[in-house]
Scaffold this motif. Structure first.
Motif, PDB file in Angstrom:
ATOM      1  N   MET A   1     118.075  32.498  19.936  1.00 30.61           N
ATOM      2  CA  MET A   1     119.046  31.505  19.511  1.00 30.61           C
ATOM      3  C   MET A   1     118.286  30.256  19.065  1.00 30.61           C
ATOM      4  N   SER A   2     118.746  29.658  18.011  1.00 32.57           N
ATOM      5  CA  SER A   2     118.062  28.487  17.485  1.00 32.57           C
ATOM      6  C   SER A   2     118.314  27.255  18.348  1.00 32.57           C
ATOM      7  N   ASP A   3     117.482  26.242  18.140  1.00 33.72           N
ATOM      8  CA  ASP A   3     117.602  24.997  18.901  1.00 33.72           C
ATOM      9  C   ASP A   3     118.858  24.216  18.552  1.00 33.72           C
ATOM     10  N   LYS A   4     119.489  24.513  17.419  1.00 31.51           N
ATOM     11  CA  LYS A   4     120.667  23.741  17.036  1.00 31.51           C
ATOM     12  C   LYS A   4     121.914  24.146  17.807  1.00 31.51           C
ATOM     13  N   HIS A   5     121.785  25.093  18.722  1.00 28.44           N
ATOM     14  CA  HIS A   5     122.935  25.512  19.517  1.00 28.44           C
ATOM     15  C   HIS A   5     122.660  25.430  21.010  1.00 28.44           C
ATOM     16  N   LYS A   6     122.256  24.271  21.439  1.00 28.87           N
ATOM     17  CA  LYS A   6     122.145  23.963  22.862  1.00 28.87           C
ATOM     18  C   LYS A   6     123.469  23.344  23.272  1.00 28.87           C
ATOM     19  N   SER A   7     124.011  23.788  24.393  1.00 27.97           N
ATOM     20  CA  SER A   7     125.318  23.290  24.804  1.00 27.97           C
ATOM     21  C   SER A   7     125.263  22.680  26.191  1.00 27.97           C
ATOM     22  N   ALA A   8     126.291  21.910  26.498  1.00 26.34           N
ATOM     23  CA  ALA A   8     126.376  21.249  27.801  1.00 26.34           C
ATOM     24  C   ALA A   8     127.834  21.134  28.208  1.00 26.34           C
ATOM     25  N   LEU A   9     128.032  21.108  29.497  1.00 26.38           N
ATOM     26  CA  LEU A   9     129.355  20.912  30.082  1.00 26.38           C
ATOM     27  C   LEU A   9     129.342  19.525  30.711  1.00 26.38           C
ATOM     28  N   LEU A  10     130.203  18.642  30.243  1.00 26.06           N
ATOM     29  CA  LEU A  10     130.192  17.254  30.686  1.00 26.06           C
ATOM     30  C   LEU A  10     131.492  16.890  31.382  1.00 26.06           C
ATOM     31  N   GLU A  11     131.388  16.071  32.410  1.00 27.26           N
ATOM     32  CA  GLU A  11     132.574  15.579  33.099  1.00 27.26           C
ATOM     33  C   GLU A  11     133.246  14.538  32.209  1.00 27.26           C
ATOM     34  N   ALA A  12     134.534  14.700  31.961  1.00 25.52           N
ATOM     35  CA  ALA A  12     135.252  13.788  31.072  1.00 25.52           C
ATOM     36  C   ALA A  12     136.026  12.736  31.866  1.00 25.52           C
ATOM     37  N   GLU A  13     137.009  13.165  32.635  1.00 27.28           N
ATOM     38  CA  GLU A  13     137.835  12.240  33.414  1.00 27.28           C
ATOM     39  C   GLU A  13     138.265  12.934  34.696  1.00 27.28           C
ATOM     40  N   GLY A  14     137.865  12.440  35.811  1.00 28.63           N
ATOM     41  CA  GLY A  14     138.283  13.014  37.091  1.00 28.63           C
ATOM     42  C   GLY A  14     137.912  14.477  37.221  1.00 28.63           C
ATOM     43  N   VAL A  15     138.921  15.350  37.230  1.00 33.21           N
ATOM     44  CA  VAL A  15     138.672  16.788  37.392  1.00 33.21           C
ATOM     45  C   VAL A  15     138.565  17.506  36.050  1.00 33.21           C
TER      46      VAL A  15
END
Length: 57
Positions: A1-15
């Motif tokens: 997989m190329s470097d342009k498709h690194k993903s992350a899960l981020l906390e937005a608001e509360g839960v």
């Protein structure tokens, strides 16, 4: 997989969370399990088919 498709899960608001990818894709804000599944489906789609579908399609 190329470097342009690194993903992350981020906390937005509360839960709530949001997934982001370095290609510019992002998910809706929702519960962690749903957002993580959307993130995984996006990465899988890019790895297998090499195409992206915008959020909501």
């Amino acid at each position: 997989m190329s470097d342009k498709h690194k993903s992350a899960l981020l906390e937005a608001e509360g839960v709530y969370f949001q997934a982001l990818c370095s290609c510019g894709w992002f998910s809706n804000v929702s519960f962690k399990e749903e957002v993580d599944l959307l993130r995984a489906l996006h990465i899988h789609q890019m790895a297998v088919f090499g195409i992206a579908v915008s959020d909501g399609n």
